[in-house]
Design a protein around this motif. Structure first.
Motif, PDB file in Angstrom:
ATOM      1  N   VAL A 138      37.217  49.645  36.340  1.00  0.00           N
ATOM      2  CA  VAL A 138      38.040  49.087  37.405  1.00  0.00           C
ATOM      3  C   VAL A 138      39.487  49.355  37.044  1.00  0.00           C
ATOM      4  O   VAL A 138      39.876  49.228  35.885  1.00  0.00           O
ATOM      5  CB  VAL A 138      37.800  47.566  37.543  1.00  0.00           C
ATOM      6  N   GLY A 139      40.276  49.735  38.031  1.00  0.00           N
ATOM      7  CA  GLY A 139      41.677  50.002  37.743  1.00  0.00           C
ATOM      8  C   GLY A 139      42.560  49.769  38.940  1.00  0.00           C
ATOM      9  O   GLY A 139      42.100  49.432  40.028  1.00  0.00           O
ATOM     10  N   SER A 140      43.831  49.965  38.705  1.00  0.00           N
ATOM     11  CA  SER A 140      44.813  49.917  39.782  1.00  0.00           C
ATOM     12  C   SER A 140      45.177  51.364  40.123  1.00  0.00           C
ATOM     13  O   SER A 140      45.131  52.243  39.268  1.00  0.00           O
ATOM     14  CB  SER A 140      46.052  49.129  39.350  1.00  0.00           C
ATOM     15  N   PRO A 141      45.530  51.617  41.375  1.00  0.00           N
ATOM     16  CA  PRO A 141      45.813  52.991  41.779  1.00  0.00           C
ATOM     17  C   PRO A 141      47.024  53.611  41.095  1.00  0.00           C
ATOM     18  O   PRO A 141      47.116  54.830  41.006  1.00  0.00           O
ATOM     19  CB  PRO A 141      46.011  52.894  43.294  1.00  0.00           C
ATOM     20  N   ASP A 142      47.925  52.802  40.571  1.00  0.00           N
ATOM     21  CA  ASP A 142      49.082  53.345  39.856  1.00  0.00           C
ATOM     22  C   ASP A 142      48.774  53.632  38.388  1.00  0.00           C
ATOM     23  O   ASP A 142      49.630  54.073  37.645  1.00  0.00           O
ATOM     24  CB  ASP A 142      50.281  52.409  39.971  1.00  0.00           C
TER      25      ASP A 142
END
Length: 190
Positions: A138-142
């Motif tokens: 899971v991650g953030s788009p940045d």
């Protein structure tokens, strides 16, 4: 006071992760596609994460997700510190776009979100989930935030390396990951 700021930080960590990055950026990481949120619900252990100020004192973290009748997901994040104490933050997740379950908005229930509802929400992108729903990235788009999640508190080396390779392919800096502290090391710390 330190525990209160850590709890607030847990709430804000996901919220601030993707606020500045649009979800339609062609350079953004690729997501898992359709995620079966009923299979995704349950307990996940955080095996590793990219550094963030608000989780700096977390030795172990876990997330509990539960499907709600309205289509949202209940979120309970727990952080165990080296002294053995657990702190928690509760919130909810909703799809960013109707019918798309790989990109979610997460909002925690705290004084700030009650003061400004809908303003402080973070992007939670499911980058990968295995077919058995036992491991996930899971991650953030940045690419500032990344979590390696598992249904178990540890994984065989080959599986861990496979997840790391997937994260690197998506442009995440896996050399900076902070790994889960073993139970025996928490017991030894106090």
């Amino acid at each position: 006071m330190r525990h209160l700021s850590l709890l607030l930080g847990l709430c804000l960590s996901l919220l601030l992760g993707g606020c500045a990055t649009g979800s339609h950026d062609p350079l953004a990481p690729k997501t898992a596609g359709a995620v079966d949120l009923k299979r995704y619900q349950g307990k996940w252990f955080e095996l590793a994460r990219l550094p963030m100020y608000f989780q700096r004192d977390c030795a172990q973290s876990e997330a509990h997700y539960n499907a709600r009748p309205d289509g949202s997901i209940g979120v309970l994040n727990r952080c165990r510190m080296l002294d053995g104490q657990w702190i928690r933050a509760e919130g909810s997740a909703t799809p960013q776009e109707a019918g798309h379950t790989d990109k979610l908005w997460v909002e925690f229930d705290n004084w700030f979100t009650r003061l400004a509802p809908g303003v402080a929400k973070g992007e939670y992108w499911v980058l990968y989930v295995d077919s058995r729903y036992q491991t996930a990235l899971v991650g953030s788009p940045d690419r500032k935030y990344l979590w390696i999640l598992s249904r178990t508190p540890s994984l065989p080396a080959w599986e861990r390396e496979s997840l790391l390779a997937r994260a690197r392919q998506q442009g995440y800096d896996t050399n900076r990951l902070i790994w889960r502290v073993a139970d025996r090391d928490i017991a030894a710390a106090h």
